[in-house]
Design a protein around this motif. Structure first.
Motif, PDB file in Angstrom:
ATOM      1  N   THR A   1      49.660 -20.835   6.245  1.00  0.00           N
ATOM      2  CA  THR A   1      50.207 -19.568   5.757  1.00  0.00           C
ATOM      3  C   THR A   1      51.408 -19.849   4.862  1.00  0.00           C
ATOM      4  O   THR A   1      52.303 -20.610   5.258  1.00  0.00           O
ATOM      5  CB  THR A   1      50.661 -18.677   6.936  1.00  0.00           C
ATOM      6  OG1 THR A   1      49.584 -18.522   7.858  1.00  0.00           O
ATOM      7  CG2 THR A   1      51.121 -17.309   6.444  1.00  0.00           C
ATOM      8  N   PRO A   2      51.487 -19.275   3.655  1.00  0.00           N
ATOM      9  CA  PRO A   2      52.654 -19.485   2.788  1.00  0.00           C
ATOM     10  C   PRO A   2      53.929 -18.946   3.448  1.00  0.00           C
ATOM     11  O   PRO A   2      53.914 -17.877   4.064  1.00  0.00           O
ATOM     12  CB  PRO A   2      52.318 -18.673   1.526  1.00  0.00           C
ATOM     13  CG  PRO A   2      50.833 -18.523   1.559  1.00  0.00           C
ATOM     14  CD  PRO A   2      50.459 -18.435   3.005  1.00  0.00           C
ATOM     15  N   TYR A   3      55.027 -19.697   3.298  1.00  0.00           N
ATOM     16  CA  TYR A   3      56.261 -19.250   3.952  1.00  0.00           C
ATOM     17  C   TYR A   3      57.485 -19.584   3.116  1.00  0.00           C
ATOM     18  O   TYR A   3      57.488 -20.491   2.277  1.00  0.00           O
ATOM     19  CB  TYR A   3      56.385 -19.856   5.357  1.00  0.00           C
ATOM     20  CG  TYR A   3      56.555 -21.358   5.402  1.00  0.00           C
ATOM     21  CD1 TYR A   3      57.819 -21.938   5.514  1.00  0.00           C
ATOM     22  CD2 TYR A   3      55.452 -22.222   5.358  1.00  0.00           C
ATOM     23  CE1 TYR A   3      57.981 -23.313   5.576  1.00  0.00           C
ATOM     24  CE2 TYR A   3      55.601 -23.595   5.418  1.00  0.00           C
ATOM     25  CZ  TYR A   3      56.874 -24.137   5.527  1.00  0.00           C
ATOM     26  OH  TYR A   3      57.028 -25.498   5.584  1.00  0.00           O
ATOM     27  N   ILE A   4      58.547 -18.808   3.367  1.00  0.00           N
ATOM     28  CA  ILE A   4      59.856 -18.977   2.744  1.00  0.00           C
ATOM     29  C   ILE A   4      60.869 -19.065   3.877  1.00  0.00           C
ATOM     30  O   ILE A   4      60.805 -18.274   4.826  1.00  0.00           O
ATOM     31  CB  ILE A   4      60.205 -17.773   1.842  1.00  0.00           C
ATOM     32  CG1 ILE A   4      59.213 -17.671   0.675  1.00  0.00           C
ATOM     33  CG2 ILE A   4      61.634 -17.852   1.327  1.00  0.00           C
ATOM     34  CD1 ILE A   4      59.303 -16.349  -0.076  1.00  0.00           C
ATOM     35  N   VAL A   5      61.814 -20.005   3.802  1.00  0.00           N
ATOM     36  CA  VAL A   5      62.867 -20.092   4.818  1.00  0.00           C
ATOM     37  C   VAL A   5      64.209 -19.765   4.166  1.00  0.00           C
ATOM     38  O   VAL A   5      64.381 -19.917   2.958  1.00  0.00           O
ATOM     39  CB  VAL A   5      62.918 -21.484   5.482  1.00  0.00           C
ATOM     40  CG1 VAL A   5      61.602 -21.787   6.187  1.00  0.00           C
ATOM     41  CG2 VAL A   5      63.251 -22.573   4.466  1.00  0.00           C
ATOM     42  N   SER A   6      65.156 -19.311   4.987  1.00  0.00           N
ATOM     43  CA  SER A   6      66.465 -18.953   4.454  1.00  0.00           C
ATOM     44  C   SER A   6      67.568 -19.414   5.405  1.00  0.00           C
ATOM     45  O   SER A   6      67.619 -18.981   6.554  1.00  0.00           O
ATOM     46  CB  SER A   6      66.564 -17.436   4.236  1.00  0.00           C
ATOM     47  OG  SER A   6      67.804 -17.106   3.636  1.00  0.00           O
ATOM     48  N   GLU A   7      68.411 -20.311   4.929  1.00  0.00           N
ATOM     49  CA  GLU A   7      69.613 -20.706   5.667  1.00  0.00           C
ATOM     50  C   GLU A   7      70.711 -19.722   5.301  1.00  0.00           C
ATOM     51  O   GLU A   7      70.869 -19.356   4.137  1.00  0.00           O
ATOM     52  CB  GLU A   7      70.039 -22.129   5.292  1.00  0.00           C
ATOM     53  CG  GLU A   7      69.247 -23.220   5.976  1.00  0.00           C
ATOM     54  CD  GLU A   7      69.533 -23.297   7.462  1.00  0.00           C
ATOM     55  OE1 GLU A   7      70.629 -22.898   7.897  1.00  0.00           O
ATOM     56  OE2 GLU A   7      68.650 -23.771   8.204  1.00  0.00           O
ATOM     57  N   ARG A   8      71.529 -19.320   6.292  1.00  0.00           N
ATOM     58  CA  ARG A   8      72.501 -18.259   6.042  1.00  0.00           C
ATOM     59  C   ARG A   8      73.951 -18.663   6.267  1.00  0.00           C
ATOM     60  O   ARG A   8      74.853 -17.867   6.035  1.00  0.00           O
ATOM     61  CB  ARG A   8      72.189 -17.042   6.928  1.00  0.00           C
ATOM     62  CG  ARG A   8      70.763 -16.576   6.898  1.00  0.00           C
ATOM     63  CD  ARG A   8      70.258 -16.256   5.524  1.00  0.00           C
ATOM     64  NE  ARG A   8      70.984 -15.180   4.876  1.00  0.00           N
ATOM     65  CZ  ARG A   8      70.717 -14.720   3.661  1.00  0.00           C
ATOM     66  NH1 ARG A   8      69.754 -15.287   2.940  1.00  0.00           N
ATOM     67  NH2 ARG A   8      71.407 -13.729   3.137  1.00  0.00           N
TER      68      ARG A   8
END
Length: 364
Positions: free
Chosen positions: A112-119
């Protein structure tokens, strides 16, 4: 319908990342995406979620022993994989390190295509990992369609980690500003006041703000600090020790923060560290003159010193006291900072920020 989106996060209980997820999810749903929010753990949401958005809680933890941790880890992984297989989202977007790892592992398993985000700063997340986990995280992040960060500072800090130097999919997208549409005509406090907003924790630096306020020796302007957290009792003891009496009030969480921003004489962000401070851009959006410590990361990318706010050398409490007094005593400076601060409503407008997220999603 443009596609089905999953947002994955630990919970929706307070916090800047949680606010961004709830805000972005609502706007992308209005942009004709079918949006689900997947919470790894159950907790009462601090934010209003549109009824069209389905919120799924994977587990409700009842114990913290080694057995329970292993059990909930297995259950979380199983339920997330099952959701990805049955719901078939077009894209999964995760916020915060733990959610990023769960998302990466399960999305790679299900293709599944995914995007991650560090905050936030890597010093409290990725830099705490051992070599093996850092390498595993690099693999997960490198295979993401994008690693989204709220500030350039976090991107540079990430690149300083040896295992992450070769990431080529970093994208900086600022946090959207909350659009406040109405304000109460009633006073929220009987006196003029300085305002601080945030979680009561060491990294938010409210002990520094209280010390700076004590140095001003102001008699007609109180200090209000809105928020909850583990440092509450410590801050109360500090107020008593400095004999500040009722001049400093820890007022807890408020549902009408916009009225406090609107009525404050000045907003102060005394943080030791940040990712991209939502409270600062919220205060600026209503024209509240703002002062911020130049901590890592975010304030220096938001404030143009002397134009739309005042930026203080990190940990310089004496300078914080002087800056607060300067704004309180100089009406011309105060009006200038207030007028320019409102421009954040254009640079960080929700529609502009959401469009940048949509572009990444559509480009997948």
């Amino acid at each position: 319908m443009k596609g089905k989106l999953f947002f994955v996060i630990n919970t929706l209980q307070g916090g800047g990342a949680e606010r961004v997820v709830s805000t972005l999810a609502g706007n992308l749903q209005q942009r004709n995406f079918a949006v689900h929010i997947i919470c790894l753990n159950y907790a009462e949401s601090s934010y209003k979620i549109p009824p069209e958005i389905k919120v799924v809680y994977l587990v409700s933890r009842r114990g913290e022993s080694v057995f329970y941790r292993l059990y909930y880890a297995g259950l979380t992984g199983f339920k997330l994989v099952n959701l990805l297989i049955t719901e078939k989202p077009n894209t999964v977007i995760s916020f915060m390190t733990s959610a990023n790892l769960w998302t990466g592992i399960t999305c790679l398993l299900t293709r599944t295509p995914y995007i991650v985000s560090e905050r936030t700063t890597p010093d409290h997340t990725l830099n705490q990992f051992g070599r093996f986990l850092k390498c595993a995280t690099f693999v997960i992040y490198s295979k993401a369609k994008a690693v989204v960060l709220p500030s350039r500072g976090i991107a540079l800090a990430l690149k300083k980690i040896k295992a992450f130097q070769h990431l080529t999919n970093l994208v900086v997208i600022k946090n959207p500003v909350t659009s406040f549409t109405s304000f109460s005509k009633q006073r929220v406090h009987s006196s003029k006041f300085i305002l601080g907003v945030g979680r009561l924790s060491y990294e938010k630096g409210f002990d520094q703000l209280i010390e700076a306020y004590a140095n001003i020796k102001s008699t007609d302007t109180d200090l209000l600090i809105a928020g909850e957290g583990i440092e509450l009792e410590s801050l109360r003891k500090q107020v008593d020790l400095l004999q500040l009496g009722a001049s400093v009030q820890l007022i807890g969480s408020k549902s009408n923060l916009q009225d406090y921003y609107h009525q404050a004489e000045v907003f102060v962000l005394p943080s030791r560290e940040e990712g991209y401070p939502n409270a600062l851009i919220e205060a600026m959006s209503v024209g509240c003159p703002s002062i911020a410590m130049d901590c890592e990361f975010g304030p220096s990318e938001i404030i143009n010193h002397g134009k739309n706010g005042l930026l203080i050398q990190d940990k310089n409490i004496k300078k914080m006291s002087e800056s607060i007094f300067k704004v309180l005593s100089d009406p011309v400076l105060k009006a200038k900072l207030a007028a320019n601060a409102r421009l954040i409503n254009h640079t960080n407008a929700l529609d502009i920020i959401s469009a940048k997220w949509e572009k990444i999603i559509v480009d997948l």
